[in-house]
Design an enzyme around this catalytic site. Structure first.
Site, PDB file in Angstrom:
ATOM      1  CB  ALA A 119     -10.773 -77.533  41.868  1.00 62.09           C
TER       2      ALA A 119
ATOM      3  CG  HIS B 123      -9.598 -76.752  36.046  1.00 64.97           C
ATOM      4  ND1 HIS B 123      -9.216 -76.904  37.356  1.00 64.97           N
ATOM      5  CD2 HIS B 123      -9.047 -77.798  35.388  1.00 64.97           C
ATOM      6  CE1 HIS B 123      -8.478 -77.991  37.487  1.00 64.97           C
ATOM      7  NE2 HIS B 123      -8.354 -78.561  36.307  1.00 64.97           N
ATOM      8  CB  CYS B 124      -7.042 -72.133  38.189  1.00 61.57           C
ATOM      9  SG  CYS B 124      -8.282 -70.832  38.375  1.00 61.57           S
ATOM     10  CB  SER B 125      -7.771 -73.586  42.929  1.00 63.62           C
ATOM     11  OG  SER B 125      -6.612 -74.382  42.894  1.00 63.62           O
TER      12      SER B 125
ATOM     13  CB  THR C  60     -10.067 -70.028  35.181  1.00 66.09           C
ATOM     14  OG1 THR C  60      -9.380 -71.236  35.532  1.00 66.09           O
ATOM     15  CG2 THR C  60     -11.183 -70.350  34.201  1.00 66.09           C
TER      16      THR C  60
END
Length: 265
Positions: free
Chosen positions: A44, A158-160, A166
């Site tokens: 994130a 990206h993700c978290s 990702t």
């Protein structure tokens, strides 16, 4: 003039986003090298510390691709690099079981039914199957690859936690570039040493949900078996990785060739 970060894949470009790393530097099976400084993968990006903004803004990133769900994006909006385009690219149906699991953890009863007694591991297997077959994933990952292929400047996706959604995006791109499976898995597993931020928020969620840390642990790290689940599911559904690319993702040969021309030395 931008700041040049001289780092390796083993280093931390941004300590406040520990899973932010360059996808470049890997060797392909044919002996070519994935160029550095063009594509970054990350966890994130709302966590970037003020003192690290000069480095972040100095990487020359002009496109940020956010793979998170609408709920995640709205709850924790990204810090976008100066001069960069922000693009929300969905790779999960927001209503799917694998999406927004943090909301599920917020409900103790639902959390126990979904993740307790070994269910978290089964949940992760389901997520990795969804990432290669769900309609949103096929559309989203095609979009990601096309953006990387087109350029012309640096991109971060990206993700978290930067490890699952990702992780599959990185595995897909490296696979398209001809990086061997062993190296792809090694890049994927490198996320395990970069989950300090994830551990903080997962600890809070686990405590609120009433689950023990051991019960949620399968969702806090990557395992080779998770990535293998995606590759095996690709073989089951499409027949091969190449058929997944052409028939599932519907990526044209021209886009794949452009990706390789741009990304390989």
């Amino acid at each position: 003039m931008g700041i040049v970060a001289d780092v390796t894949n083993d280093g931390f470009i941004l300590s406040s986003a520990p899973n932010f790393r360059d996808l470049g530097g890997h060797r392909t099976a044919s002996g070519r090298t994935v160029r550095r400084g063009l594509v970054y993968r990350s966890d994130a990006l709302h966590t970037i510390a003020a003192e690290e903004l000069p480095v972040y803004n100095g990487l020359g990133i002009r496109q940020l691709v956010d793979l998170r769900t609408p709920h995640e994006r709205e709850t924790l909006p990204d810090i976008t690099p100066e001069g960069a385009e922000y693009a929300a690219v969905a790779v999960q149906n927001p209503e799917a079981a694998g999406a927004n699991f943090s909301l599920s953890l917020a409900d103790p009863e639902k959390a126990r039914s979904m993740f307790a007694d070994g269910a978290a591991e089964r949940f992760m297997h389901g997520v990795y199957r969804e990432l290669v077959t769900d309609a949103e994933a096929l559309t989203g990952y095609r979009d990601l690859v096309e953006r990387v292929a087109k350029g012309p400047t640096a991109l971060v996706f990206h993700c978290s936690a930067g490890k699952d959604r990702t992780g599959w995006g990185a595995a897909l791109i490296l696979g398209l570039l001809g990086v061997d499976r062993e190296t792809v898995v090694a890049d994927y597993l490198a996320s395990n040493e970069r989950q300090a931020n994830t551990d903080k928020w997962m600890s809070r969620l686990a405590a609120h949900s009433g689950l023990e840390w051991e019960e949620v642990a399968p969702m806090t790290r990557v395992r080779a078996e998770y990535l293998r689940m995606s590759f095996d599911h690709i073989d089951e559904v499409y027949g091969s990785f190449d058929d997944y690319v052409s028939d599932g993702l519907k990526l044209s040969d021209a886009v794949v060739e452009r990706l390789r021309e741009r990304m390989l030395d």
